[in-house]
Design an enzyme around this catalytic site. Structure first.
Site, mmCIF file in Angstrom:
data_model
loop_
_atom_site.group_PDB
_atom_site.id
_atom_site.type_symbol
_atom_site.label_atom_id
_atom_site.label_comp_id
_atom_site.label_asym_id
_atom_site.label_seq_id
_atom_site.Cartn_x
_atom_site.Cartn_y
_atom_site.Cartn_z
ATOM 1 N N LEU A 109 -7.032 8.017 -2.926
ATOM 2 C CA LEU A 109 -6.788 7.416 -1.612
ATOM 3 C C LEU A 109 -6.386 5.968 -1.884
ATOM 4 O O LEU A 109 -7.011 5.297 -2.716
ATOM 5 C CB LEU A 109 -8.040 7.447 -0.730
ATOM 6 C CG LEU A 109 -8.428 8.788 -0.109
ATOM 7 C CD1 LEU A 109 -9.794 8.681 0.565
ATOM 8 C CD2 LEU A 109 -7.385 9.271 0.885
ATOM 9 N N ASP A 110 -5.342 5.481 -1.202
ATOM 10 C CA ASP A 110 -4.913 4.116 -1.471
ATOM 11 C C ASP A 110 -5.907 3.114 -0.902
ATOM 12 O O ASP A 110 -6.851 3.468 -0.191
ATOM 13 C CB ASP A 110 -3.488 3.870 -0.966
ATOM 14 C CG ASP A 110 -3.354 4.006 0.536
ATOM 15 O OD1 ASP A 110 -4.252 3.534 1.263
ATOM 16 O OD2 ASP A 110 -2.345 4.563 1.010
ATOM 17 N N LYS A 111 -5.702 1.854 -1.239
ATOM 18 C CA LYS A 111 -6.670 0.813 -0.902
ATOM 19 C C LYS A 111 -6.955 0.740 0.593
ATOM 20 O O LYS A 111 -8.102 0.552 1.013
ATOM 21 C CB LYS A 111 -6.152 -0.546 -1.396
ATOM 22 C CG LYS A 111 -7.092 -1.710 -1.112
ATOM 23 C CD LYS A 111 -6.506 -3.027 -1.597
ATOM 24 C CE LYS A 111 -7.421 -4.193 -1.235
ATOM 25 N NZ LYS A 111 -6.844 -5.490 -1.626
#
Length: 248
Positions: A109-111
């Site tokens: 999952l991206d930031k």
């Protein structure tokens, strides 16, 4: 003629046994911490037959690590990596003090995204989960900066071509809407890099929040932000079963 027993590189064998990542295993080997049948080996690609050779790390014989599969409710603002070259907080901050063995993220999952993220030291299980042909669907709740109509929902399923990739959702439905924004439920069969954000951006839509709420039959549920728990045997088996999407 009988087929020869397959040999694999020493670093790969260490990682497959769930004790560390392949890159970490290579560092252990190159620093002289690993012996094979009483001899220090410094070549990460040194071929061995798993189970036939005695492998020792730091003086202790290597054994199979207990397979662990867990889920985390990833908070927004953490990066999904073991170490970040820019010094940003990583998802491993959530495991501080837990005494867990080495675990790798299963997917990412991206930031700016949050929600359900899996971890395991079981490479075969992880590969099945992340394979677009065998892995389960992923379900997201996404807040967008506009009020969608049926035409937009249909267009998100039809998809767009972007930089040589076909970006599309498997299913999209409207969860709720306010005066200026709305929440969508978006289901993906496979997870390309920032796929939902890129897909929506192609239609001029900004993402305000993105939360992964399910992977296959596994739901995020009421797990608190930054909290984690181990999966039960039935949950592990269900994620490793056939794809959940009916149209695959």
């Amino acid at each position: 003629m009988m087929a020869s027993t397959p040999r694999h590189g020493l670093a790969r064998v260490l990682s497959k046994q769930g004790v560390c990542s392949r890159s970490e295993a290579a560092r252990w080997i190159q620093s002289g911490r690993v012996e094979v049948d009483g001899r220090v080996i410094r070549d990460p690609e040194f071929p061995i037959v798993q189970g036939r050779h005695r492998v020792v790390v730091d003086g202790s014989e290597l054994g199979e690590a207990r397979r662990i599969h867990l889920m985390l409710n990833k908070p927004r603002g953490l990066v999904t990596t073991t170490q970040d070259e820019r010094g940003r907080d990583t998802v491993y901050r959530c495991f501080d003090g837990a005494g867990l063995p080495w675990l790798a993220p299963v997917g990412r999952l991206d930031k700016a995204s949050e929600g359900l993220l899996l971890f395991s030291n079981d490479p075969a299980w992880a590969a099945h989960i992340t394979d677009p042909d065998t892995g389960p669907d992923k379900t997201y709740h996404v807040q967008i900066d506009t009020l969608p109509d049926e035409a937009l929902l249909a267009a998100l399923v039809a998809g767009v071509d972007e930089e040589g990739e076909r970006l599309r959702a498997s299913r999209v439905s409207l969860l709720r809407s306010g005066e200026r924004n709305a929440w969508l439920e978006i289901v993906l069969e496979e997870g390309r890099n920032r796929q939902i954000r890129r897909l929506l951006a192609a239609f001029g839509i900004d993402v305000l929040r993105l939360v992964r709420v399910g992977i296959g039959s596994l739901a995020l549920g009421d797990l608190g932000k930054g909290q984690w728990r181990e999966l039960g045997e039935a949950e592990v088996a269900a994620l490793a079963s056939a794809p959940c999407s009916s149209d695959r």
